[in-house]
Write an enzyme that holds these catalytic residues in place. Structure first.
Site, PDB file in Angstrom:
ATOM      1  N   LYS A  34      -9.209   1.099   4.185  1.00 12.52           N
ATOM      2  CA  LYS A  34      -8.368   2.068   3.477  1.00 12.52           C
ATOM      3  C   LYS A  34      -6.897   1.796   3.782  1.00 12.52           C
ATOM      4  CE  LYS A  34      -7.896   6.579   4.740  1.00 12.52           C
ATOM      5  NZ  LYS A  34      -6.452   6.887   4.729  1.00 12.52           N
ATOM      6  N   ASP A  62      -5.502   4.768  -0.709  1.00  9.07           N
ATOM      7  CA  ASP A  62      -5.399   6.221  -0.506  1.00  9.07           C
ATOM      8  C   ASP A  62      -4.026   6.671  -1.026  1.00  9.07           C
ATOM      9  OD1 ASP A  62      -5.809   8.791   0.399  1.00  9.07           O
ATOM     10  OD2 ASP A  62      -5.765   8.294   2.531  1.00  9.07           O
ATOM     11  N   LYS A  64      -3.233   9.124  -3.294  1.00 10.75           N
ATOM     12  CA  LYS A  64      -3.054  10.568  -3.497  1.00 10.75           C
ATOM     13  C   LYS A  64      -2.013  10.857  -4.577  1.00 10.75           C
ATOM     14  CE  LYS A  64      -4.554  12.276   1.023  1.00 10.75           C
ATOM     15  NZ  LYS A  64      -4.589  11.120   1.920  1.00 10.75           N
ATOM     16  N   ASP A  67       1.027  13.885 -10.329  1.00 13.38           N
ATOM     17  CA  ASP A  67       2.203  13.927 -11.204  1.00 13.38           C
ATOM     18  C   ASP A  67       1.702  14.287 -12.604  1.00 13.38           C
ATOM     19  OD1 ASP A  67       4.799  13.381 -12.359  1.00 13.38           O
ATOM     20  OD2 ASP A  67       5.169  12.009 -10.696  1.00 13.38           O
ATOM     21  N   PRO A  69       0.195  13.732 -16.322  1.00 11.88           N
ATOM     22  CA  PRO A  69      -0.864  12.780 -16.677  1.00 11.88           C
ATOM     23  C   PRO A  69      -0.355  11.387 -17.043  1.00 11.88           C
ATOM     24  CG  PRO A  69      -1.329  14.919 -17.647  1.00 11.88           C
ATOM     25  CD  PRO A  69       0.027  15.027 -17.018  1.00 11.88           C
ATOM     26  N   ASN A  70       0.713  11.319 -17.830  1.00 12.15           N
ATOM     27  CA  ASN A  70       1.212  10.018 -18.278  1.00 12.15           C
ATOM     28  C   ASN A  70       1.675   9.146 -17.103  1.00 12.15           C
ATOM     29  OD1 ASN A  70       2.103   8.269 -20.519  1.00 12.15           O
ATOM     30  ND2 ASN A  70       4.136   8.677 -19.661  1.00 12.15           N
ATOM     31  N   THR A 126      -7.034  18.614   4.503  1.00 11.77           N
ATOM     32  CA  THR A 126      -7.605  19.282   5.680  1.00 11.77           C
ATOM     33  C   THR A 126      -6.528  19.915   6.558  1.00 11.77           C
ATOM     34  OG1 THR A 126      -7.782  17.062   6.593  1.00 11.77           O
ATOM     35  CG2 THR A 126      -9.819  18.102   5.908  1.00 11.77           C
ATOM     36  N   ARG A 218      -8.860   5.892  13.997  1.00  8.30           N
ATOM     37  CA  ARG A 218      -8.566   5.626  15.405  1.00  8.30           C
ATOM     38  C   ARG A 218      -9.753   5.317  16.306  1.00  8.30           C
ATOM     39  NH1 ARG A 218      -4.827  10.773  15.390  1.00  8.30           N
ATOM     40  NH2 ARG A 218      -6.404  11.219  13.815  1.00  8.30           N
TER      41      ARG A 218
HETATM   42  O1  C5P Z   1      -7.910   8.129  12.805  1.00 11.50           O
HETATM   43  P1  C5P Z   1      -8.789   8.996  11.942  1.00 11.50           P
HETATM   44  O2  C5P Z   1     -10.249   8.601  12.010  1.00 11.50           O
HETATM   45  O3  C5P Z   1      -8.560  10.457  12.193  1.00 11.50           O
HETATM   46  O4  C5P Z   1      -8.296   8.664  10.457  1.00 11.50           O
HETATM   47  C1  C5P Z   1      -8.792   9.345   9.349  1.00 11.50           C
HETATM   48  C2  C5P Z   1      -8.130   8.845   8.112  1.00 11.50           C
HETATM   49  O5  C5P Z   1      -8.551   9.638   7.027  1.00 11.50           O
HETATM   50  C3  C5P Z   1      -6.617   8.915   8.115  1.00 11.50           C
HETATM   51  O6  C5P Z   1      -6.152   7.801   7.344  1.00 11.50           O
HETATM   52  C4  C5P Z   1      -6.301  10.213   7.429  1.00 11.50           C
HETATM   53  O7  C5P Z   1      -5.068  10.192   6.763  1.00 11.50           O
HETATM   54  C5  C5P Z   1      -7.433  10.269   6.407  1.00 11.50           C
HETATM   55  N1  C5P Z   1      -7.759  11.593   5.918  1.00 11.50           N
HETATM   56  C6  C5P Z   1      -8.115  12.652   6.738  1.00 11.50           C
HETATM   57  N2  C5P Z   1      -8.416  13.868   6.195  1.00 11.50           N
HETATM   58  C7  C5P Z   1      -8.381  14.030   4.869  1.00 11.50           C
HETATM   59  C8  C5P Z   1      -8.028  12.976   4.037  1.00 11.50           C
HETATM   60  C9  C5P Z   1      -7.729  11.764   4.597  1.00 11.50           C
HETATM   61  O8  C5P Z   1      -8.174  12.503   7.939  1.00 11.50           O
HETATM   62  N3  C5P Z   1      -8.716  15.190   4.355  1.00 11.50           N
END
Ligand code: C5P
Length: 240
Positions: A34, A62, A64, A67, A69-70, A126, A218
């Protein structure tokens, strides 16, 4: 699906060399990588080709996007030309925006003879809890209801799936059926530190609850031995 294909490693690093090194180390043990906003803005969109040249087929951008639609359609078309396997947009951009994104991916991929990227939706970040949702964003009702509502809206607009926390997976699966993709971050193997993630699940719990893919950052990338950490996640999933 093979266990290793379910694992998406989050390349949350600030330099292309670091990303490419992780990719070289881990590419045979996981299914996808990702690339998020930090890496793209640090390294430029050339990072996608750099990762592909290091031997990776499946890249989740990722992005995200959120904006009109166009504009989102144009951005998704451009990302499709980068050859990404999966990309996301915010569900809160609405049905028309999501539909434009899905359509743009299909049209551009077809015209290039490529496989279209899987376009998925981000429901509620989250980092947003029910208090913020109600008081700042003025969305009444429960957070879970809102998440499920946005997942259904995404499905109706033609998206292939959503990103969701482990706590939401079962509800989305029940509402959207077996073919809707659910990608779950917040994954922590039992032995790992949970860092800033509050609502976590182990890799096998997330898959058992109905996730198709898990995003792991991580616990793998900051491990003293990333390859070993990735292999232990694969081993855990194989036992399911
Ligand atoms: O290091 P870790 O396992 O926490 O990374 C989780 C990844 O998933 C990060 O890139 C974080 O931005 C992404 N993410 C998240 N929660 C979300 C959407 C994406 O932790 N709801």
């Amino acid at each position: 699906m093979e266990a290793r294909q379910r694992i998406i490693v989050a390349l949350d690093v600030d330099a292309p060399e670091k990303a490419v090194e992780l990719v070289r180390t881990l590419k045979d043990d996981v299914g996808a990588f990702k690339v998020g906003l930090e890496l793209v803005n640090a390294a430029g969109t050339g990072i996608f080709e750099a990762i592909r040249s290091a031997g990776v087929e499946h890249i989740f951008y990722d992005a995200k996007f959120h904006d009109i639609p166009n504009t989102v359609a144009g951005a998704v078309r451009a990302a499709t030309r980068l050859g990404v396997w999966m990309i996301n947009v915010h569900c809160s951009g609405g049905r028309e925006m999501m539909r434009a994104a899905a359509q743009a991916a299909h049209e551009e991929a077809t015209s290039l003879g490529l496989q279209p990227p899987k376009v998925i939706g981000v429901t509620v970040l989250t980092s947003i809890d029910e208090t913020i949702l109600r008081q700042e964003l003025r969305v009444p009702g429960s957070l879970l209801d809102h998440v499920v509502h946005l997942a259904q809206l995404a499905q109706d607009a033609g998206l292939e799936g959503v990103v969701a926390s482990p706590q939401e997976v079962e509800h989305i699966r029940a509402a959207c059926g077996p073919d809707f993709l659910i990608v779950t971050p917040g994954i922590r193997p039992l032995s790992a530190d949970s860092h800033d993630q509050k609502r976590v699940a182990t890799p096998s719990e997330a898959i058992r609850r109905g996730a198709d893919y898990i995003v792991v950052g991580r616990p793998i990338t900051q491990s003293p031995d990333p390859k070993r950490a990735a292999r232990s996640v694969v081993a855990e999933l194989r036992e399911l």
